[in-house]
Motif scaffolding. Structure first.
Motif, mmCIF file in Angstrom:
data_model
loop_
_atom_site.group_PDB
_atom_site.id
_atom_site.type_symbol
_atom_site.label_atom_id
_atom_site.label_comp_id
_atom_site.label_asym_id
_atom_site.label_seq_id
_atom_site.Cartn_x
_atom_site.Cartn_y
_atom_site.Cartn_z
ATOM 1 N N ARG A 22 0.874 -1.175 0.000
ATOM 2 C CA ARG A 22 0.000 0.000 0.000
ATOM 3 C C ARG A 22 0.909 1.223 0.000
ATOM 4 N NH1 ARG A 22 -4.234 -2.710 -1.688
ATOM 5 N NH2 ARG A 22 -5.568 -3.667 -0.079
ATOM 6 N N GLY A 23 1.507 1.529 -1.126
ATOM 7 C CA GLY A 23 2.467 2.614 -1.180
ATOM 8 C C GLY A 23 3.675 2.276 -0.318
ATOM 9 N N ASP A 24 3.969 3.132 0.664
ATOM 10 C CA ASP A 24 5.111 2.905 1.544
ATOM 11 C C ASP A 24 4.867 1.781 2.550
ATOM 12 O OD1 ASP A 24 6.685 4.837 0.397
ATOM 13 O OD2 ASP A 24 6.146 6.403 1.821
ATOM 14 N N LEU A 25 3.619 1.380 2.700
ATOM 15 C CA LEU A 25 3.308 0.306 3.637
ATOM 16 C C LEU A 25 3.508 -1.040 2.946
ATOM 17 C CD1 LEU A 25 2.187 -0.575 6.416
ATOM 18 C CD2 LEU A 25 -0.100 -0.522 5.391
ATOM 19 N N VAL A 26 4.378 -1.868 3.518
ATOM 20 C CA VAL A 26 4.649 -3.201 2.980
ATOM 21 C C VAL A 26 4.390 -4.215 4.082
ATOM 22 C CG1 VAL A 26 6.334 -4.735 1.896
ATOM 23 C CG2 VAL A 26 6.410 -2.273 1.423
ATOM 24 N N GLU A 45 -6.484 3.172 0.951
ATOM 25 C CA GLU A 45 -6.356 4.487 1.591
ATOM 26 C C GLU A 45 -5.035 4.636 2.343
ATOM 27 O OE1 GLU A 45 -8.447 1.778 4.524
ATOM 28 O OE2 GLU A 45 -8.585 2.197 2.366
ATOM 29 N N TYR A 46 -4.410 3.517 2.735
ATOM 30 C CA TYR A 46 -3.163 3.601 3.476
ATOM 31 C C TYR A 46 -2.020 4.185 2.655
ATOM 32 C CZ TYR A 46 -4.324 1.830 8.031
ATOM 33 O OH TYR A 46 -4.822 1.731 9.310
ATOM 34 N N LYS A 69 1.816 8.679 2.764
ATOM 35 C CA LYS A 69 2.384 9.855 2.102
ATOM 36 C C LYS A 69 2.319 11.062 3.028
ATOM 37 C CE LYS A 69 1.555 8.726 -2.777
ATOM 38 N NZ LYS A 69 0.784 9.078 -4.001
ATOM 39 N N ALA A 70 1.166 11.243 3.670
ATOM 40 C CA ALA A 70 1.006 12.361 4.604
ATOM 41 C C ALA A 70 1.952 12.204 5.790
ATOM 42 C CB ALA A 70 -0.440 12.447 5.075
#
Length: 219
Positions: free
Chosen positions: A122-126, A153-154, A159-160
């Motif tokens: 999930r983007g930066d979430l792995v 949404e994660y 990112k934020a």
């Protein structure tokens, strides 16, 4: 205790050469996972899946359509023995060990140096799960459950949070206070708030809001 005690790690492979020996569905999955990590992927096999062929035509991978030969692991960071022939996989593993290259072996009869877990990005979430080779289906099921809990949404949340972390590290000199504010910034309730606001654009407002959350003990 399992036969192996694996050490979990996230490894940067950006622009590093990874060699996949094999051209079937397993090799294709390995290649796709490596491409997702930004690796430079070399695939060696006399025949390949349509997916691997398409990747080669698109220039995503370097494909050599021939049998594996000793020396093919030259310059590799990681090696993957993913053929359906035990003797070939064993030869790949032997060369990898001679060169000091970690090797993943697809068949269950030849020992490898590492295993590849099931992964959710999930983007930066792995998020990853592994049954240490006992049952890949279990890992896949767990990742499926996590995909419902941690939705798309994660990617926005993280990112934020990356922006917020940079601001806190730049603006707050005290390490203890930084840890306290970053902990307050990382709860799910806080992540939702950051993704819906422009706090990251106003440093003072952001720091004040983090302080409020930290004092409330809600994060």
């Amino acid at each position: 205790m399992s036969e192996h005690e694996w050490y979990p790690i996230l490894l940067s492979l950006k622009d590093r050469t990874c060699v996949v020996i094999g051209g079937g569905e397993v090799a294709e999955r390995k290649a796709r996972g490596l491409l997702n990590a930004g690796a430079s992927v070399r695939v060696i096999s006399p025949s390949v899946t349509r997916g691997l062929s398409d990747m080669a035509q698109a220039g995503s991978i370097h494909l050599l359509q021939r049998e594996y030969a000793k020396g093919d692991l030259e310059g590799a960071t990681l090696a993957f023995a993913a053929t359906d022939r035990q003797e070939v996989n064993a030869s790949v593993a032997a060369e990898a060990r001679e060169r000091g290259i970690p090797v993943n072996v697809a068949d269950g009869d030849t020992e490898g140096d590492f295993i590849v877990p099931a992964v959710l990005r999930r983007g930066d979430l792995v998020l990853s799960a592994s049954a240490s080779g006992a049952g890949p289906a279990v890992s896949a099921r767990i990742i499926g459950e996590l995909s419902s809990r941690y939705g798309p949404e994660y990617e926005g949340y993280l990112k934020a949070l990356r922006q917020i972390r940079a601001i806190v590290r730049a603006e707050v000199p005290d390490p203890g206070q930084r840890r306290r504010l970053l902990a307050a910034a990382s709860t799910e309730e806080a992540l939702i708030e950051w993704s819906r606001s422009d706090f990251a654009l106003d440093k003072r407002a952001l720091l004040d809001r983090l302080e409020e959350r930290a004092l409330d003990g809600k994060g």
